[in-house]
Design an enzyme around this catalytic site. Structure first.
Site, mmCIF file in Angstrom:
data_model
loop_
_atom_site.group_PDB
_atom_site.id
_atom_site.type_symbol
_atom_site.label_atom_id
_atom_site.label_comp_id
_atom_site.label_asym_id
_atom_site.label_seq_id
_atom_site.Cartn_x
_atom_site.Cartn_y
_atom_site.Cartn_z
ATOM 1 N N ASP A 21 8.703 40.458 91.324
ATOM 2 C CA ASP A 21 9.445 39.188 91.301
ATOM 3 C C ASP A 21 8.712 38.069 90.584
ATOM 4 O OD1 ASP A 21 7.506 38.621 93.236
ATOM 5 O OD2 ASP A 21 8.852 37.238 94.268
ATOM 6 N N GLU A 22 7.782 38.422 89.709
ATOM 7 C CA GLU A 22 7.032 37.392 88.978
ATOM 8 C C GLU A 22 6.820 37.812 87.536
ATOM 9 O OE1 GLU A 22 3.228 36.213 90.588
ATOM 10 O OE2 GLU A 22 4.014 36.356 92.630
ATOM 11 N N ASP B 275 8.568 32.717 89.405
ATOM 12 C CA ASP B 275 8.356 33.413 90.676
ATOM 13 C C ASP B 275 9.625 33.279 91.511
ATOM 14 O OD1 ASP B 275 7.385 34.541 92.971
ATOM 15 O OD2 ASP B 275 5.938 32.945 93.416
HETATM 16 MG MG MG Z 1 8.038 35.355 94.927
#
Ligand code: MG
Length: 394
Positions: free
Chosen positions: A110-111, A15
């Site tokens: 974003d993960e 993350d």
């Molecule tokens: Mg994040």
């Protein structure tokens, strides 16, 4: 007490830290050390999309109304989101992860989940795998991420949040029950505000509290499905699959916005990054879809779907995006604020049955597949995904 959750799998959750704000800081070194708030214009009705850790010290957080943020932090840096830029950096992140393991499932911009089963045997342990991943992401993007490793998706995801930012938490199968015990039940999947309050009302605050209740009791209080899920999660039991099983019927990604979005660019760039995730999963699994689906949720939970089926299947990011965007544009809802947008493919076919949309897409497909293969085998340099001695993000 339930038995130890045994699993031969190890899953890593990656993350990015304060992603949008981190990209802005990276691109503009003058912002170093300053609170950076990415989101709506101060004075508008919008919200904070992301904010740097400096801003969080003032009590700011994502999804907060921008007017509240501005009251707390009037002299700091407010930036409008640049989704295209973030999508570009996101692709770099995913390319870096593909160097660690070929099994990467992006779950948002974003993960991602990464199957790291067996990697610890020949590379010095799970901590080393985590550090290598963080180094690869940093080298590729200049940004930090937080990494969690555990025997399944639930544990990996909780672990990645455990020491944020720039964190690395490894939870071995034998440590799962102790790791979960003191945590708030809000870390569990499906426990939102409402169920959280109901659990609290029943005297259940921590995972250990939850573990002391029987499955019939949980089912009676919270419903059969929720009860079953809570009972399993309290014991650290969850899925350890990354990227699906190959028997799935569709591949899709959806994003719920923190507040209704009126900016069509945001909708478009969100769909574009979703299509990239859908395409890469499909190519990795050797499938393609004949149907492209779009899901649109408007204010008040009003939800619509649109789909179109084609003669030939596709698993190309650009093609999925173009068809999905066209469906959205023709939906009749483009003048309405959007709460959730999603895109996916269904009517999946195995690669061997594939025929192609056109000559042009044949070229696009071969390029995409070659890129996936090369990145998985040789890493970034081979496909020019970075320019090392200059700004690593350009
Ligand atoms: Mg994040």
């Amino acid at each position: 007490m339930a038995e130890e959750p045994l699993s031969s799998h190890m899953i890593m959750h990656v993350d990015m830290d304060a992603f949008f704000a981190a990209v802005e800081k990276h691109d503009n070194p003058d912002l170093e050390g300053r609170p950076v708030i990415v989101g709506a214009r101060p004075g508008s009705r919008g919200v904070v999309a992301a904010c740097s850790y400096e801003a969080r010290r003032f009590g700011l957080h994502s999804a907060m109304p921008i007017s509240t943020a501005y009251k707390l932090c009037p002299h700091e840096v407010y930036i409008r989101p640049r989704m295209k830029r973030y999508a570009h950096v996101s692709r770099r992140v995913m390319a870096a992860l593909a160097m660690v393991s070929p099994h990467v499932e992006p779950t948002s911009i974003d993960e991602a989940f990464v199957d790291v089963t067996g990697l610890d045997r020949h590379s010095g342990g799970l901590e080393e795998t985590g550090r290598r991943t963080k180094d690869a992401v940093f080298k590729e993007t200049g940004l930090t991420c937080s990494v969690g490793i555990g025997p399944n998706r639930l544990i990996a995801k909780i672990a990645s949040d455990f020491e944020k930012p720039d964190g690395l938490t490894v939870v071995r199968p034998g440590a799962v029950l102790d790791f979960l015990a003191p945590l708030s039940v809000s870390v569990l999947r499906g426990v939102g505000k409402k169920l959280g309050q109901q659990l609290e009302g029943a005297g259940i605050r921590t995972v250990l509290d939850l573990r002391k209740r029987t499955e019939p009791e949980l089912a009676r209080r919270f419903g059969a499905a929720a009860g079953k899920k809570l009972f399993a999660q309290a014991r650290g039991i969850a899925s350890d699959l990354v990227g699906g099983t190959g028997t799935r019927k569709s591949i899709s990604k959806e994003t719920t916005f923190n507040e209704d979005v009126r900016d069509r660019d945001v909708v478009r760039e969100t769909m574009r990054s979703q299509a990239t995730a859908v395409g890469s999963i499909a190519r990795r699994e050797g499938t393609a879809g004949r149907t492209v689906n779009v899901k649109i949720r408007l204010a008040g939970f009003e939800t619509h779907t649109r789909s179109r089926t084609f003669e030939k299947a596709t698993n190309l990011d650009g093609e999925i995006f173009r068809q999905g965007w066209t469906l959205y544009q023709k939906s009749g809802f483009t003048n309405r604020p959007v709460r959730l947008i999603g895109i996916g493919i269904s009517n999946l076919e195995k690669k061997s049955q594939l025929e192609l949309f056109s000559e042009k897409s044949d070229k696009e497909r071969r390029l995409a597949e070659a890129k996936d293969r090369i990145v998985a085998r040789f890493g970034k340099n081979a496909v020019g995904l970075r320019s090392p001695r200059r700004d690593p993000l350009t």
